[in-house]
Design an enzyme around this catalytic site. Structure first.
Site, PDB file in Angstrom:
ATOM      1  N   ASP A  13     -36.745 -29.648 -26.671  1.00 25.37           N
ATOM      2  CA  ASP A  13     -36.492 -30.291 -25.376  1.00 25.37           C
ATOM      3  C   ASP A  13     -37.422 -31.484 -25.171  1.00 25.37           C
ATOM      4  OD1 ASP A  13     -38.478 -28.295 -25.245  1.00 25.37           O
ATOM      5  OD2 ASP A  13     -38.218 -28.002 -23.103  1.00 25.37           O
ATOM      6  N   ASN A 164     -41.505 -17.364 -18.277  1.00 19.81           N
ATOM      7  CA  ASN A 164     -40.683 -17.132 -19.476  1.00 19.81           C
ATOM      8  C   ASN A 164     -41.495 -16.454 -20.579  1.00 19.81           C
ATOM      9  OD1 ASN A 164     -42.082 -19.498 -20.174  1.00 19.81           O
ATOM     10  ND2 ASN A 164     -40.240 -20.717 -20.526  1.00 19.81           N
ATOM     11  N   GLU A 170     -45.103 -19.302 -17.264  1.00 21.85           N
ATOM     12  CA  GLU A 170     -44.314 -20.222 -18.084  1.00 21.85           C
ATOM     13  C   GLU A 170     -45.194 -20.673 -19.258  1.00 21.85           C
ATOM     14  OE1 GLU A 170     -43.304 -23.922 -19.695  1.00 21.85           O
ATOM     15  OE2 GLU A 170     -44.970 -23.689 -18.296  1.00 21.85           O
ATOM     16  N   ASN A 172     -46.016 -23.553 -20.931  1.00 21.22           N
ATOM     17  CA  ASN A 172     -46.971 -24.678 -20.906  1.00 21.22           C
ATOM     18  C   ASN A 172     -48.227 -24.339 -20.117  1.00 21.22           C
ATOM     19  OD1 ASN A 172     -45.288 -26.293 -22.418  1.00 21.22           O
ATOM     20  ND2 ASN A 172     -44.390 -27.340 -20.640  1.00 21.22           N
ATOM     21  N   HIS A 245     -35.578 -27.946 -20.588  1.00 18.95           N
ATOM     22  CA  HIS A 245     -36.647 -28.064 -19.589  1.00 18.95           C
ATOM     23  C   HIS A 245     -37.196 -29.489 -19.458  1.00 18.95           C
ATOM     24  CE1 HIS A 245     -37.044 -23.640 -19.878  1.00 18.95           C
ATOM     25  NE2 HIS A 245     -36.999 -23.799 -21.189  1.00 18.95           N
TER      26      HIS A 245
END
Ligand code: BDR
Ligand code: CA
Length: 318
Positions: A13, A164, A170, A172, A245
């Site tokens: 992404d 996630n 998440e 990052n 994303h």
């Protein structure tokens, strides 16, 4: 056009985010800086150079930044992006890059960020980080004056209601929560384009068909990537189509109307046993007047894909 620095870890992404930034007439992509994230720094940097070569990104500075998170060990996301970081994508031989006018800037990515921001007017540069926030935090610590000079930070990371990599975090943010804390806390305007938003940007068959119609090496690269990335996402059992994303953060710079946002204080969990790396947004009340962080909530899906397809088509024309 808005002048941006894209700080990334390609990553499928991320690669598409690079292409969107380069192909959009609303964006002047000054630099691409890389950071260890989806894969090692060496791999994501190689991928950034390869994507740049396919898209003919001459004149865009490309520099490698931090090779590990600030405090914690590197985690990576090979299960989603493959061993190379761009599984299923064939990139040009690095030996041919100089001839294509693509090369790595010898400076450290953090210095490229600092020097670029300092060389421009106050409010001219937008930072778009779409990987772990190590380089951005380092830059803010090394040269704190950039915080006042940057127009805004539009980042992909976090989520108000979901994680996630863990139930609450998440990737990052989890990959380098201490750096994320520095970035959210610095005082510059931050837009968090998190999972609430990016899980609406699903690369469906219709989307892929539109990209396929463009044709040419850039569209081919995107489709090869999305096919392998989509298979990895399907393996998780949570998605039929992969969420793109990182292009969402770039899309917000292209066109504010592509998403709705809400101002809210955001704190990063640095000590939780089950919640490390969670972005805790306070949505109970209206944000205080001095709040400079906002979270993205709803994507205008059609507008988003129109932006992506238009940018890819522009690159297809050379
Ligand atoms: C983020 O994690 C990475 O794997 C993607 O490139 C994106 O930046 C999504 O959680
Ligand atoms: Ca990324």
């Amino acid at each position: 056009p808005r002048k941006i620095i894209l700080d990334c870890d390609p990553g499928h992404d991320d690669a598409i985010a690079m292409l969107l930034a380069h192909g959009s007439s609303e964006i002047d992509l000054l630099a691409v800086t890389t950071v260890a994230g989806n894969q090692t720094l060496a791999k994501v940097t190689r991928n950034a150079l390869g994507v740049a070569a396919v898209a003919g990104m001459r004149g865009v500075t490309i520099a490698a930044g931090c090779d590990r998170p600030f405090v914690r060990p590197f985690i990576g996301a090979a299960q989603i992006h493959g061993e190379s970081g761009l599984g299923g994508v064939e990139l040009p031989d690095p030996a041919g890059l100089p001839e294509a006018g693509i090369g790595l800037d010898p400076r450290h990515g953090v210095d490229v960020i600092i020097e670029t921001v300092m060389a421009h007017e106050v409010g001219e540069i937008t930072l778009v980080p779409i990987g772990p926030l190590t380089n951005i935090a380092m830059a803010a610590r090394k040269e704190p004056r950039i915080v006042e000079r940057v127009r805004e930070v539009v980042l992909m990371g976090g989520g108000v209601h979901k994680g996630n990599r863990t139930p609450t975090a998440e990737f990052n943010i989890l990959a380098d929560p201490e750096s994320a804390h520095v970035v959210f806390d610095a005082g510059w305007p931050v837009t968090m384009v998190g999972l609430d938003l990016t899980h609406q940007a699903l690369a469906t068959e219709e989307v892929c068909a539109r990209i396929g119609e463009i044709g040419g090496p850039v569209a081919e690269l995107v489709l090869a990537g999305v096919s392998s990335y989509g298979a990895a996402y399907r393996e998780t059992g949570r998605f039929d189509h992969p969420p793109l994303h990182d292009p969402c953060a770039v899309a917000y710079v292209v066109d504010r109307a592509v998403m709705t946002t809400r101002r809210a204080p955001v704190s990063v969990e640095l000590t939780g046993t089950h919640t490390l790396g969670m972005t805790v947004a306070d949505l109970r009340d209206e944000a205080p007047a001095d709040c400079r962080t906002q979270v993205a909530l709803e994507l205008d899906v059609d507008r988003f894909w129109d932006l992506v397809v238009e940018a890819l088509a522009a690159l297809g024309d050379g």
